[in-house]
Design a protein around this motif. Sequence first.
Motif, PDB file in Angstrom:
ATOM      1  N   SER A   4       0.837  -1.207   0.000  1.00 34.39           N
ATOM      2  CA  SER A   4       0.000   0.000   0.000  1.00 34.39           C
ATOM      3  C   SER A   4       0.866   1.248   0.000  1.00 34.39           C
ATOM      4  CB  SER A   4      -0.907   0.030   1.229  1.00 34.39           C
ATOM      5  OG  SER A   4      -1.676  -1.123   1.286  1.00 34.39           O
ATOM      6  N   TRP A  59      -6.025   2.643  -0.658  1.00 34.63           N
ATOM      7  CA  TRP A  59      -4.700   2.123  -0.298  1.00 34.63           C
ATOM      8  C   TRP A  59      -4.276   2.619   1.082  1.00 34.63           C
ATOM      9  CZ3 TRP A  59      -3.360  -2.062  -2.400  1.00 34.63           C
ATOM     10  CH2 TRP A  59      -3.620  -2.318  -3.751  1.00 34.63           C
ATOM     11  N   CYS A  83      -5.862   0.391   3.484  1.00 32.16           N
ATOM     12  CA  CYS A  83      -5.126  -0.874   3.528  1.00 32.16           C
ATOM     13  C   CYS A  83      -3.851  -0.716   4.342  1.00 32.16           C
ATOM     14  CB  CYS A  83      -4.762  -1.325   2.118  1.00 32.16           C
ATOM     15  SG  CYS A  83      -6.157  -1.906   1.178  1.00 32.16           S
TER      16      CYS A  83
END
Lengths: 334, 456
Positions: A103, A118, A121
Amino acid sequence: MSAIPDDLLPVIFLGLMGVAMLLYAVLDGYDLGTGLLMAGKSEVHRDQMIASIGPFWDANETWLVLGVGVLLVAFPVAHGVILGALYIPVTLMLAGLILRGVSFDFRAKAQAKHKNLWDCCFIAGSLLATLTQGYMLGSYITGFSQTLPAILFALLSALCVTCAYMLMGACWLILKTTDELQQQSIKSARRTVPLTALGLVAVSIVNPLVSPEILQKWLSTPQIFLLAPLPIATAALLYGLYRLLDRYTETSNTSEARPLMMTTGVFILAFIGLAYSFFPMVVPGQLTVWEAASSPDALRIILWGCLFTLPTILGYTALSYFLFRGKSTALSYM
Amino acid sequence: MDALLLARIQFAANISFHILFPTITIALCWILLYFKIQFHRSRDPAWMTAYAFWVKIFALSFALGVVSGITMSFQFGTNWPGFMETVGNVAGPLLAYEVLTAFFLEATFLGIMLFGSNRVPPWVHTLATALVAIGTGMSAFWIIVLNSWMHTPAGFEMIDGQAHVTNWIEVIFNPSMPYRLTHMLIASGLTACFLVAGLSAYRLLRDDKTAGVRKAMKTAVYGAALLIPVQIFVGDLHGLNTLEHQPQKIAAMEGVWETERGAPLLLFAIPDEKTKQNHYEIGIPKLASLILTHELDGEIKGIESFETSPPVAPLFYGFRVMVGIGVLMLLVSWYAAFKLVRSNTLPRITLRILVAMTFSGWIATLAGWYVTEIGRQPWLVQGVLSTAASAGNAPASNIAASLTLYLSLYAVLLLAYVSTLFYLARSASTPPANRNTTDRFISFNPITPATGGATL
């Protein structure tokens, strides 16, 4: 090298593994903690936080590979027992580390509309890694016991280790950032100090309860007097840190590295406490360092390698921190 | 499914996903270093434009390689404890040297290479790039030493069921190591070249004919054209080395069930494990014997003459996939290089083929590794330790759970990686106003505008 007696070799490697794990906890601790603290931050702040750990996170994680690597090559039997017992948390931790590592790069390279995803994440991966590491530490302390109290203790440990990583991350951000983000980090650090302290107290209570040997090691004389400075120093450091963070805004002349140094001190003291309690066991209650060790020949050849490479590694790690010293700047490849 | 099979699939999944990224970064780092050195030499900013684009892809690939590699160091303990218990005295020091001499070097200088260019003098930055390249090479060296030792173990003795090293030089320079290492390093070079060529072709097709793209394209095409014949030669040597040390693997690769003289080279067949014969054979008479023994009537030992042998079908097909892609690489890279030398242009159809072959190196590399690794079965360390004997006692349900987690994670990441690469290529393009997508050729000559071609 052949002058080193065979009995001493496993102890040296236990020390090496311990130092690698301690360095991992401190170094990856601040970048995992930074990941945790990204939750709820603005995009500008998240970019700054990522920028502060950008040049370092990869090398930080390598200490985990070294620590687990030493466990694997020096104590292969213990490696099998420990990782076999921790199968599910290890898998989850690896998934977390994979998620956050990728990420970190995807967030800046994938389409802008996916950046938030992202970032989520990255935060989730960091959280998964810290929770599982804490759980594994707790589980290790109880000798991988599967009773309800042991599992509850491991869960408590998961929370407290996560808090300790947050504290580490916040102290890193105090050093590396300015203005609003730095102020927010001071607040985060102050909030996580009591929880870290709670975790240390919990471990200190549970440790002697689950193991009569540790109780013996801690409370018999003269050990108790030799050991006493450890909890006293830890408590003093945490209290000092809390006070320092409390009046941080008023005393602008305080060194911005001091909170990070003090937190590192707490990590080192906690590590010494654990190391003292468990030595010479590699797997609590099951395997000693001598029972678990590889052949002395294999250990000698690795020790030769360490003798030359570890100082070099520490040297260029220091160079990297020197080159990227001071407040972090926006990440750019050019 | 039983725990052993699940654990094998999991290891295969982990290592397959992992190897994709080092295969790119090992060679891409040298390509980046080449761009930098060319820039220092010529002061042509186009080289830095090429560097700036490809360093992003390098960083992303490197990150995926690092995190998927961490999984590997845990796998040994969680699923294959018997491996370290039996051959730990060999594998341990080799793995330790990989971490000590390679991992820290590449990880630390990667930070300087990626983010340090405004903090260090240019020559330090180039040095950091070189150190990352050396680090990735060292990492490949140590792990291939260990892997080769598992195929052709040497320099050790067994005492009480444990391997003890008698000679480290023999362990490191075990019989298959030089061939395997060279074969893998060139595979990495080809994978990186076709990746660079593929994405550059994609950008050229989108009318992004900036100097940086053209320089990257030429580097990649000439690089691939030079490497592929060397790779075919080294691959042949590697095959002969395998014939000497693991003849059962060659028998399976060639689909030779019973020992025969003047064996044909099978282009196609369907091997049948049950009846121990091939169906629908199409072959060139005597060619397999000629290639492997350098005699038309040379003897090739059949699978049935060995006490233990690997499954035939995956080796037979895997080998053909690898060789097929190799031949394709030869044709495409030589044709493209020929066009570049002759007319400095690449036809549009060639560009499309290069785009289609962007990840061809991955497929060939994976197929090759499957052939060599499945070809070692049922052994984990050839003749020393069987795969079954080294498995741990993790319950099948646990392995199924972790395998599901890994597979879903890998699927998402692979999709994200490939789409991000093409996204980066698109977003780096600045489409000119008068786009003409009907050109049959892309001219590579910067003076003549694209009239039915692409000039480089």
